[in-house]
Design a protein around this motif. Structure first.
Motif, mmCIF file in Angstrom:
data_model
loop_
_atom_site.group_PDB
_atom_site.id
_atom_site.type_symbol
_atom_site.label_atom_id
_atom_site.label_comp_id
_atom_site.label_asym_id
_atom_site.label_seq_id
_atom_site.Cartn_x
_atom_site.Cartn_y
_atom_site.Cartn_z
ATOM 1 N N VAL A 117 -10.948 14.643 -11.377
ATOM 2 C CA VAL A 117 -11.677 14.080 -10.246
ATOM 3 C C VAL A 117 -13.046 13.692 -10.775
ATOM 4 N N GLY A 118 -13.510 12.515 -10.360
ATOM 5 C CA GLY A 118 -14.820 12.038 -10.789
ATOM 6 C C GLY A 118 -14.686 10.749 -11.566
ATOM 7 N N GLY A 119 -15.578 9.820 -11.292
ATOM 8 C CA GLY A 119 -15.550 8.526 -11.976
ATOM 9 C C GLY A 119 -14.490 7.602 -11.404
ATOM 10 N N GLN A 120 -14.383 6.462 -12.048
ATOM 11 C CA GLN A 120 -13.440 5.414 -11.637
ATOM 12 C C GLN A 120 -12.000 5.931 -11.700
ATOM 13 N N GLN A 121 -11.213 5.645 -10.675
ATOM 14 C CA GLN A 121 -9.816 6.093 -10.601
ATOM 15 C C GLN A 121 -8.934 4.914 -10.182
ATOM 16 N N ASP A 122 -7.644 5.045 -10.420
ATOM 17 C CA ASP A 122 -6.690 4.025 -9.972
ATOM 18 C C ASP A 122 -6.456 4.095 -8.467
ATOM 19 N N LYS A 123 -6.643 5.281 -7.890
ATOM 20 C CA LYS A 123 -6.385 5.496 -6.467
ATOM 21 C C LYS A 123 -7.537 6.286 -5.852
ATOM 22 N N ALA A 124 -7.661 6.155 -4.538
ATOM 23 C CA ALA A 124 -8.594 7.004 -3.798
ATOM 24 C C ALA A 124 -8.062 8.436 -3.847
ATOM 25 N N ILE A 125 -8.932 9.404 -3.556
ATOM 26 C CA ILE A 125 -8.555 10.813 -3.625
ATOM 27 C C ILE A 125 -8.945 11.530 -2.338
ATOM 28 N N LEU A 126 -8.022 12.356 -1.839
ATOM 29 C CA LEU A 126 -8.335 13.338 -0.816
ATOM 30 C C LEU A 126 -8.273 14.686 -1.529
ATOM 31 N N LEU A 127 -9.408 15.338 -1.644
ATOM 32 C CA LEU A 127 -9.514 16.631 -2.306
ATOM 33 C C LEU A 127 -9.521 17.687 -1.212
ATOM 34 N N ASN A 128 -8.468 18.514 -1.165
ATOM 35 C CA ASN A 128 -8.261 19.482 -0.087
ATOM 36 C C ASN A 128 -8.464 20.904 -0.603
ATOM 37 N N PHE A 129 -9.555 21.550 -0.155
ATOM 38 C CA PHE A 129 -9.817 22.947 -0.495
ATOM 39 C C PHE A 129 -9.212 23.829 0.589
ATOM 40 N N TRP A 130 -8.415 24.832 0.196
ATOM 41 C CA TRP A 130 -7.712 25.650 1.172
ATOM 42 C C TRP A 130 -7.497 27.080 0.676
ATOM 43 N N ALA A 131 -7.062 27.935 1.606
ATOM 44 C CA ALA A 131 -6.642 29.307 1.304
ATOM 45 C C ALA A 131 -5.389 29.585 2.133
ATOM 46 N N SER A 132 -4.501 30.419 1.608
ATOM 47 C CA SER A 132 -3.201 30.649 2.263
ATOM 48 C C SER A 132 -3.314 31.329 3.620
ATOM 49 N N TRP A 133 -4.333 32.153 3.831
ATOM 50 C CA TRP A 133 -4.498 32.891 5.078
ATOM 51 C C TRP A 133 -5.157 32.064 6.187
ATOM 52 N N CYS A 134 -5.623 30.894 5.847
ATOM 53 C CA CYS A 134 -6.377 30.025 6.765
ATOM 54 C C CYS A 134 -5.420 29.321 7.734
ATOM 55 N N SER A 135 -5.522 29.642 9.030
ATOM 56 C CA SER A 135 -4.633 29.038 10.043
ATOM 57 C C SER A 135 -4.744 27.514 10.095
ATOM 58 N N PRO A 136 -5.959 26.947 10.110
ATOM 59 C CA PRO A 136 -6.049 25.484 10.107
ATOM 60 C C PRO A 136 -5.425 24.859 8.843
ATOM 61 N N CYS A 137 -5.514 25.564 7.703
ATOM 62 C CA CYS A 137 -4.895 25.064 6.464
ATOM 63 C C CYS A 137 -3.381 25.012 6.630
ATOM 64 N N GLN A 138 -2.829 26.036 7.253
ATOM 65 C CA GLN A 138 -1.392 26.080 7.524
ATOM 66 C C GLN A 138 -0.999 24.955 8.484
#
Length: 184
Positions: free
Chosen positions: A64-85
């Motif tokens: 991640v970082g700099g010029q890329q071929d595609k846009a990126i959605l970087l998703n930070f999560w934890a397994s116990w997190c209800s909204p993440c589930q």
């Protein structure tokens, strides 16, 4: 009199040609609406995304970082997190639907979770995009200044953060943001 007019017109045309040739692409850039590239890095809209490379659970390295071929959605999560589930099935659907123009990278912030539970989460929700483990939360805390789960960072192809979304959005709202991101 006519002769002087023709000479004057000729001189004006020659000056115009000389200016155009010397200015070159500079004249064209006046008419282009390219966004200026930021020079500062940070986890805020309008700044360059903090760069990192991490190994996914699939054994591949992801950057991640700099010029890329595609846009990126970087998703930070934890397994116990209800909204993440709650958002996991939607992220799977979006990863499949936009696979040609968008990379979704999951980052399990393992400092606040554990590898075993992260793996169970991935299996339970059939996560179909690359997932990396942030064992010490270096990426989440230090580089992206994370404060909530989930956090979704939308990064355009140029490597510029377009938006940071804390928590979840209704699926239609997230998809609308991703369509805009892909076009940027």
């Amino acid at each position: 009199m006519k002769r002087n007019l023709y000479i004057l017109l000729g001189v004006i045309v020659l000056i115009g040609i000389a200016v155009y040739q010397n200015a070159g692409p500079g004249i064209q850039s006046v008419f282009q609406h390219e966004k200026a590239m930021p020079t500062e890095t940070g986890p805020k809209a309008g700044l360059l995304a903090p760069a990192f490379t991490a190994q996914g659970l699939d054994g591949n390295d992801y950057h991640v970082g700099g010029q890329q071929d595609k846009a990126i959605l970087l998703n930070f999560w934890a397994s116990w997190c209800s909204p993440c589930q709650q958002e996991a099935p939607e992220l799977n659907a979006l990863a499949e639907k936009y696979k040609d123009s968008l990379n979704i990278y999951g980052v399990n912030v393992t400092k606040y979770d554990n590898k075993k539970n992260a793996q169970k989460f991935i299996e339970k929700y059939s996560v179909n995009f690359p997932v990396m483990l942030d064992l010490k939360a270096d990426i989440y805390e230090t580089q992206y200044k994370g404060i909530a789960f989930p956090t979704n960072v939308l990064i355009d192809k140029r490597g510029v953060v377009q938006e940071v979304v804390l928590g979840i959005l209704p699926p239609k709202d997230l998809e609308k943001k991703l369509k805009h991101l892909i076009k940027s």
